[in-house]
Design a protein around this motif. Structure first.
Motif, short mmCIF file in Angstrom:
data_model
loop_
_atom_site.label_atom_id
_atom_site.label_comp_id
_atom_site.label_asym_id
_atom_site.label_seq_id
_atom_site.Cartn_x
_atom_site.Cartn_y
_atom_site.Cartn_z
N LEU A 1 -5.31 8.45 -9.55
CA LEU A 1 -6.22 9.31 -8.80
C LEU A 1 -7.65 8.80 -8.86
O LEU A 1 -8.37 8.84 -7.87
N GLY A 2 -8.06 8.32 -10.01
CA GLY A 2 -9.42 7.79 -10.15
C GLY A 2 -9.66 6.59 -9.26
O GLY A 2 -10.72 6.44 -8.66
N PRO B 1 0.82 -1.21 0.00
CA PRO B 1 0.00 0.00 0.00
C PRO B 1 0.86 1.26 0.00
O PRO B 1 1.95 1.28 0.54
N LEU B 2 0.34 2.28 -0.65
CA LEU B 2 0.99 3.59 -0.66
C LEU B 2 0.40 4.43 0.45
O LEU B 2 -0.77 4.29 0.79
N THR B 3 1.19 5.32 0.97
CA THR B 3 0.69 6.30 1.92
C THR B 3 0.64 7.64 1.20
O THR B 3 1.64 8.07 0.62
N VAL B 4 -0.55 8.25 1.21
CA VAL B 4 -0.72 9.56 0.58
C VAL B 4 -1.45 10.48 1.55
O VAL B 4 -2.19 10.03 2.41
N GLU B 5 -1.22 11.76 1.39
CA GLU B 5 -1.92 12.77 2.17
C GLU B 5 -3.06 13.29 1.31
O GLU B 5 -2.83 13.76 0.20
N GLY C 1 -6.09 14.66 -14.16
CA GLY C 1 -7.24 13.83 -14.44
C GLY C 1 -7.19 12.54 -13.64
O GLY C 1 -6.21 12.25 -12.95
N GLU C 2 -8.23 11.75 -13.78
CA GLU C 2 -8.33 10.50 -13.02
C GLU C 2 -7.27 9.48 -13.38
O GLU C 2 -6.99 8.57 -12.60
N ASP C 3 -6.66 9.60 -14.55
CA ASP C 3 -5.67 8.62 -14.98
C ASP C 3 -4.25 8.95 -14.49
O ASP C 3 -3.31 8.20 -14.77
N ALA C 4 -4.08 10.01 -13.73
CA ALA C 4 -2.75 10.39 -13.23
C ALA C 4 -2.23 9.32 -12.26
O ALA C 4 -2.96 8.84 -11.39
N THR C 5 -0.99 8.93 -12.45
CA THR C 5 -0.36 7.91 -11.60
C THR C 5 -0.09 8.46 -10.21
O THR C 5 0.42 9.56 -10.05
N LEU C 6 -0.41 7.65 -9.23
CA LEU C 6 -0.28 8.04 -7.83
C LEU C 6 1.06 7.55 -7.27
O LEU C 6 1.25 6.36 -7.07
N PRO C 7 2.01 8.46 -7.02
CA PRO C 7 3.29 8.04 -6.45
C PRO C 7 3.22 7.96 -4.92
O PRO C 7 2.37 8.62 -4.30
N PRO C 8 4.10 7.19 -4.30
CA PRO C 8 4.13 7.14 -2.84
C PRO C 8 4.41 8.52 -2.26
O PRO C 8 5.18 9.30 -2.82
N GLY C 9 3.76 8.84 -1.16
CA GLY C 9 3.98 10.10 -0.47
C GLY C 9 3.33 11.30 -1.13
O GLY C 9 3.60 12.44 -0.76
N ALA C 10 2.45 11.06 -2.09
CA ALA C 10 1.83 12.16 -2.83
C ALA C 10 0.86 12.95 -1.95
O ALA C 10 0.33 12.45 -0.97
N GLU C 11 0.66 14.19 -2.35
CA GLU C 11 -0.40 15.01 -1.77
C GLU C 11 -1.50 15.08 -2.82
O GLU C 11 -1.26 15.48 -3.95
N VAL C 12 -2.70 14.65 -2.43
CA VAL C 12 -3.85 14.64 -3.32
C VAL C 12 -4.87 15.61 -2.76
O VAL C 12 -5.11 15.63 -1.55
N GLU D 1 -6.37 14.03 5.67
CA GLU D 1 -6.12 12.75 6.34
C GLU D 1 -5.02 12.02 5.60
O GLU D 1 -4.79 12.24 4.41
N THR D 2 -4.33 11.16 6.32
CA THR D 2 -3.33 10.29 5.72
C THR D 2 -4.03 8.98 5.38
O THR D 2 -4.72 8.41 6.22
N VAL D 3 -3.85 8.53 4.14
CA VAL D 3 -4.57 7.36 3.65
C VAL D 3 -3.58 6.30 3.16
O VAL D 3 -2.63 6.61 2.45
N GLN D 4 -3.83 5.07 3.55
CA GLN D 4 -3.13 3.91 2.99
C GLN D 4 -3.98 3.42 1.83
O GLN D 4 -5.17 3.17 2.00
N THR D 5 -3.39 3.28 0.65
CA THR D 5 -4.17 2.91 -0.53
C THR D 5 -3.44 1.91 -1.40
O THR D 5 -2.22 1.88 -1.42
N GLN D 6 -4.20 1.10 -2.10
CA GLN D 6 -3.66 0.21 -3.13
C GLN D 6 -3.82 0.84 -4.51
O GLN D 6 -3.43 0.26 -5.51
N ALA D 7 -4.42 2.03 -4.57
CA ALA D 7 -4.74 2.69 -5.84
C ALA D 7 -3.48 3.06 -6.61
O ALA D 7 -2.50 3.52 -6.03
N ALA D 8 -3.54 2.88 -7.91
CA ALA D 8 -2.43 3.27 -8.78
C ALA D 8 -2.67 4.62 -9.44
O ALA D 8 -1.74 5.24 -9.92
#
Length: 102
Positions: free
Chosen positions: A48-49, A19-23, A82-93, A39-46
């Motif tokens: 933004l969508g 899982p990635l951790t994102v803010e 857009g929703e297809d943007a790749t989510l890197p570890p430690g990202a701010e969304v 909030e800080t979120v643990q996600t399996q998402a690759a």
């Protein structure tokens, strides 16, 4: 001349992606509906969508605030995406409505 048998060539083992951790930050009416600004979120998402879908799956208030039919803007590391943007570890969304006040 002697020949040494070569070892078979194998591909490196695939590494499991944990899982990635994102803010995640919420703004304007979305912040009001969810009841928090971040909030800080643990996600399996690759993407933004996929992250948005995971948050919606939590149920209310995320489901109503981030629903697919709602106009929601997204930013990744302070850049509109857009929703297809790749989510890197430690990202701010950030999630926010199309028009926000100051």
């Amino acid at each position: 001349m002697t020949t040494v048998p070569s070892a078979p060539i194998t591909a490196p083992a695939a590494q499991a992606v944990g899982p990635l951790t994102v803010e995640v930050r919420y703004f304007a009416s979305i912040r009001e509906a969810i009841g928090r600004g971040s909030e800080t979120v643990q996600t399996q998402a690759a993407t933004l969508g996929a992250l948005r879908a995971e948050l919606i799956a939590r149920g209310e208030p995320w489901a109503g605030s981030l629903a697919a039919g709602r106009a929601v803007r997204m930013a990744l590391n302070q850049t509109l995406c857009g929703e297809d943007a790749t989510l890197p570890p430690g990202a701010e969304v950030a999630f926010f409505p199309p028009v926000t006040g100051g």
